[in-house]
Write a protein that holds these residues in place. Structure first.
Motif, short mmCIF file in Angstrom:
data_model
loop_
_atom_site.label_atom_id
_atom_site.label_comp_id
_atom_site.label_asym_id
_atom_site.label_seq_id
_atom_site.Cartn_x
_atom_site.Cartn_y
_atom_site.Cartn_z
N ILE A 99 0.87 -1.17 0.00
CA ILE A 99 0.00 0.00 0.00
C ILE A 99 0.90 1.22 0.00
O ILE A 99 1.62 1.48 0.97
CB ILE A 99 -0.95 -0.01 1.20
N SER A 100 0.91 1.92 -1.10
CA SER A 100 1.82 3.04 -1.29
C SER A 100 1.26 4.27 -0.58
O SER A 100 0.12 4.67 -0.82
CB SER A 100 1.99 3.32 -2.78
N MET A 101 2.07 4.84 0.31
CA MET A 101 1.60 5.92 1.18
C MET A 101 1.93 7.28 0.59
O MET A 101 3.06 7.74 0.67
CB MET A 101 2.24 5.76 2.57
N GLU B 110 9.28 6.12 -0.62
CA GLU B 110 8.58 5.37 -1.66
C GLU B 110 9.57 4.87 -2.71
O GLU B 110 9.46 3.74 -3.21
CB GLU B 110 7.52 6.25 -2.31
N VAL C 288 -2.58 5.36 -1.68
CA VAL C 288 -3.34 6.28 -0.83
C VAL C 288 -2.77 7.66 -1.07
O VAL C 288 -1.62 7.94 -0.74
CB VAL C 288 -3.21 5.87 0.66
N TYR D 56 -2.40 7.59 7.90
CA TYR D 56 -1.90 6.28 8.32
C TYR D 56 -3.00 5.39 8.89
O TYR D 56 -2.91 4.17 8.82
CB TYR D 56 -0.77 6.45 9.33
N VAL E 42 -4.33 3.61 5.99
CA VAL E 42 -3.35 2.62 5.51
C VAL E 42 -3.39 1.36 6.36
O VAL E 42 -3.44 0.24 5.85
CB VAL E 42 -1.94 3.24 5.50
N CYS E 43 -3.39 1.52 7.68
CA CYS E 43 -3.40 0.36 8.58
C CYS E 43 -4.71 -0.43 8.45
O CYS E 43 -4.72 -1.66 8.55
CB CYS E 43 -3.17 0.80 10.02
N VAL F 179 -4.35 -2.49 5.35
CA VAL F 179 -3.42 -3.59 5.64
C VAL F 179 -4.13 -4.68 6.44
O VAL F 179 -4.03 -5.87 6.14
CB VAL F 179 -2.20 -3.07 6.40
N ALA G 97 2.47 -2.55 4.30
CA ALA G 97 2.86 -1.15 4.27
C ALA G 97 4.04 -0.92 5.18
O ALA G 97 4.34 -1.74 6.07
CB ALA G 97 1.69 -0.25 4.66
N VAL H 284 5.28 1.93 7.79
CA VAL H 284 4.76 3.08 8.53
C VAL H 284 5.64 3.35 9.74
O VAL H 284 6.41 2.49 10.17
CB VAL H 284 3.30 2.83 8.98
#
Length: 305
Positions: free
Chosen positions: A200-202, A213, A227, A232, A235-236, A239, A246, A248
């Motif tokens: 998952i690209s933050m 990245e 995203v 975050y 993102v979590c 995941v 990811a 983080v």
């Protein structure tokens, strides 16, 4: 007289149980921290640490000195607070900018301590996602801003008359769905272990994360979900639902509202530094007092070299 930085290093080893983990928390290299501890042992005239296969522990002399060191460092912070009070904090206001993670997990205890010390100072807290908080300080919209930088990262100069004081340095860690094979091990996972993994690209276009990245892409990670906004918590949650893995900040992983697995990466040089930005050309006793409280609460995790 003992150097306060070395005393803080001794306390960090006591709390972390390892010179390596203490160095990571303080932002030192292991050799640099070992050198500081060796100097402290020479100053003390006694062995302060015993190294063993799982880390390090304090000797009796080390425990004695660490107990006194905590009181000394606490007294130094108290002196800073009292000096700020003498400088005049009988009213006025303090305007704070923060990003979400820091606002939830770092600010509340410090704000509570500030309110107890200076009940007549008005407080305003606004959402300032980095790097906008630094610009808000420069433009006089806020007095202080919690911001962050990442390693690796392209250097970004601070505006004139603005400085940033580190508050907390933390590693970036891998998070996965609970039970995932990648987080089943206890050793550090080589970054190349992410090759071919759906990541998952933050916020790949977000300036603070761009170099991170790139590092993930160079390791062979495959973007599965992008995203676009720095969130975050989202993102979590993705995941946790099994949509990918990811990378983080450790604080995010340990406080995630959805269940995730976590594992440290090797090398541990993907980091986030949380700092407080402030103006250097205008006296501000309230801001100085708040920064002193931040140092007292988190400074041992961001001790200067």
């Amino acid at each position: 007289m003992y150097d306060p930085t070395r005393l803080a290093a001794l306390i960090a080893v006591s709390e972390a149980g390892s010179i390596t983990r203490a160095a990571e928390r303080l932002g030192y290299t292991v050799p640099a921290l070992s050198q500081q501890l060796a100097k402290l042992e020479r100053e003390a005239g006694a062995a302060l640490l015993v190294r063993h296969h799982r880390g390090a522990r304090l000797t009796g002399a080390g425990e004695l000195l660490a107990g006194h060191a905590r009181r000394v460092l606490d007294e130094m912070e108290r002196a800073r607070h009292e000096l700020a009070r003498l400088a005049g904090l009988s009213g006025g206001r303090l305007r704070l900018g923060t990003f979400q993670t820091a606002g939830i997990h770092l600010l509340p205890p410090v704000l509570s301590a500030f309110r107890r010390a200076h009940p007549e100072v008005g407080l305003t807290v606004t959402d300032r996602e980095p790097p906008s908080g630094v610009a808000a300080v420069a433009e006089g919209e806020v007095d202080l801003a919690l911001t962050h930088t990442y390693e690796p990262a392209d250097p970004v100069p601070l505006p004139a008359a603005v400085s940033a004081e580190p508050v907390l340095v933390e590693e970036l860690v891998l998070v996965t769905q609970p039970g995932h094979a990648l987080t089943s091990g206890t050793s550090r996972l080589p970054l190349t272990g992410l090759a071919g993994q759906p990541v998952i690209s933050m916020a790949p276009e977000h300036p603070p994360r761009q170099a991170v990245e790139r590092a993930l892409a160079e390791a062979g990670a495959t973007p599965a979900v992008v995203v676009d906004t720095p969130g975050y918590a989202l993102v979590c949650a993705l995941v946790s639902a099994g949509l990918g893995v990811a990378v983080v900040p450790e604080m995010v992983a340990r406080t995630a509202s959805t269940p995730v697995g976590m594992r440290l990466l090797d090398p541990g040089d993907l980091r986030r530094t949380i700092s407080v930005a402030y103006r250097t050309d205008e006296p501000n006793p309230a801001a100085d007092s708040f920064r002193a409280l931040l140092r007292g609460a988190f400074g041992r995790s961001a001790a200067a070299g």
